[in-house]
Design an enzyme around this catalytic site. Structure first.
Site, short mmCIF file in Angstrom:
data_model
loop_
_atom_site.label_atom_id
_atom_site.label_comp_id
_atom_site.label_asym_id
_atom_site.label_seq_id
_atom_site.Cartn_x
_atom_site.Cartn_y
_atom_site.Cartn_z
N THR A 14 0.82 -0.99 -0.19
CA THR A 14 -0.14 0.04 -0.15
C THR A 14 0.93 1.14 0.16
O THR A 14 2.00 1.22 0.49
CB THR A 14 -0.96 0.22 1.28
N GLY A 15 0.55 2.33 -0.46
CA GLY A 15 1.09 3.54 -0.66
C GLY A 15 1.47 4.19 -2.07
O GLY A 15 1.39 3.14 -3.15
N GLY B 17 3.27 2.16 8.09
CA GLY B 17 1.97 2.28 8.54
C GLY B 17 1.59 3.70 8.98
O GLY B 17 0.49 4.05 9.33
N ARG B 18 2.40 4.57 8.09
CA ARG B 18 2.06 6.03 8.40
C ARG B 18 0.53 6.16 7.41
O ARG B 18 -0.10 6.88 7.52
CB ARG B 18 3.19 6.97 7.98
N GLY B 19 0.50 5.11 6.47
CA GLY B 19 -0.88 5.24 5.82
C GLY B 19 -1.86 4.44 6.39
O GLY B 19 -2.97 4.34 5.86
N GLY C 91 6.04 -0.45 0.14
CA GLY C 91 6.96 0.66 0.47
C GLY C 91 7.36 0.59 1.95
O GLY C 91 7.04 -0.21 2.73
N GLU D 264 -0.61 -5.36 6.33
CA GLU D 264 0.57 -5.45 5.94
C GLU D 264 1.57 -6.28 6.51
O GLU D 264 2.30 -7.26 5.94
CB GLU D 264 1.42 -4.10 5.88
C1 ABF Z 1 2.86 1.81 3.18
O1 ABF Z 1 3.10 2.67 2.64
C2 ABF Z 1 2.83 1.73 4.62
O2 ABF Z 1 3.23 0.95 5.41
C3 ABF Z 1 4.16 3.17 4.54
O3 ABF Z 1 3.35 3.76 5.55
C4 ABF Z 1 3.83 3.71 3.27
C5 ABF Z 1 4.96 4.19 2.60
O4 ABF Z 1 4.44 5.16 1.74
P1 ABF Z 1 4.67 5.58 0.29
O5 ABF Z 1 5.26 4.76 -0.35
O6 ABF Z 1 3.86 6.35 -0.10
O7 ABF Z 1 5.98 6.54 0.63
O8 ABF Z 1 3.51 0.49 2.68
#
Ligand code: ABF
Length: 255
Positions: free
Chosen positions: A45-46, A116-118, A103, A124
């Site tokens: 995710t992200g 996990g900031r998303g 990511g 995950e």
């Molecule tokens: C997810 O995407 C999250 O665990 C992590 O917070 C985030 C990284 O985001 P990005 O790729 O948008 O920087 O996997």
């Protein structure tokens, strides 16, 4: 850790700096090169992982990859993966995942992560923990000396029931740590409404001014012992390799 430098261009002239999104795409595409027909893939995710979804969908549509099954780590990823034509399943039907690609918010030199900031850390961690290989895709801004050291949050997913009580326990756990702070994550633009995860939980963000010092495994165990905590965003000892895209367009793989 073993570093493998892989310049993308043979040219002697310095390459122009690429945008952060272009770097994310480079790392993601490199990870998708590892996918083979017939694999079960954990779909991250992200904004970095989304490039991997697009690439995977493209290779599936063109018939270059066949019989791929994707296990999405969030509802958002599920929607996007469906839209780009990746066949989907879940851990109940596919308890062993061949390869997960995702990511991260931070990566330390031992390949421990903050994620996990998303807000998708629980799914995950379940899916990436069930994976034979977990490949992390980042641009170089995500590399840190200490987890939590970029000044951004280390998230903890908690059940909504008496979240203030759980937050008090977390506060006491880090009592005396200089520069420590924590707060309930709220929806952007509305400081009164808690942000709700795909699992209908809340997130408490922990902030460590100078990063987390001390034994990460012990800190992880102590957080998880608090009743009311569901999971936290430190991913310790889970990473197989990290693909880092650098400003000049070169890629470093750290195993
Ligand atoms: C997810 O995407 C999250 O665990 C992590 O917070 C985030 C990284 O985001 P990005 O790729 O948008 O920087 O996997």
């Amino acid at each position: 850790c073993r570093l493998v430098e892989m310049p993308l261009t043979a040219s002697a002239a310095p390459a122009p700096e690429l945008s952060q999104d272009e770097l994310k795409r480079i790392a993601a595409y490199r990870a998708v090169d590892l996918v083979e027909s017939g694999m079960v893939i954990g779909l991250g995710t992200g904004s970095t992982a989304v490039h991997a979804l697009d690439r995977l969908g493209d290779l599936i549509r063109r018939g270059i990859l066949r019989d791929i099954v994707g296990i999405p780590t969030s509802k958002k990823t599920e929607v996007h993966a469906r839209a780009v034509g990746i066949p989907l399943s879940d851990l109940d039907s596919h308890p062993v995942v061949d390869l997960s690609i995702d990511g991260a918010d931070e990566v330390d030199r031992h390949l421990n992560l903050v994620k996990g900031r998303g807000g998708s850390l629980l799914r995950e961690k379940m899916i990436e923990g069930a994976s034979k290989r977990f490949v992390v895709i980042v641009d170089e801004t995500k590399m840190v000396n200490l987890l939590g050291g970029s000044g951004l949050a280390v998230p903890v997913e908690v059940i909504p029931f008496c979240w203030g009580f759980t937050m008090g326990k977390l506060r006491r756990l880090f009592d005396g740590v200089p520069g420590f702070d924590l707060r309930l994550r709220t929806t952007s633009g509305d400081e009164m409404t808690p942000s709700v995860t795909d699992n209908l939980n809340y997130v408490i963000d922990l902030f460590f001014e100078k990063g987390i010092t001390g034994n990460l495994d012990e800190i992880s165990d102590a957080i998880l012992k608090i009743v009311g905590v569901v999971e936290h965003g430190m991913f310790l000892g889970m990473t197989t390799s990290v693909i880092v895209a650098r400003k000049d367009g070169s890629v470093t793989v750290i195993n």
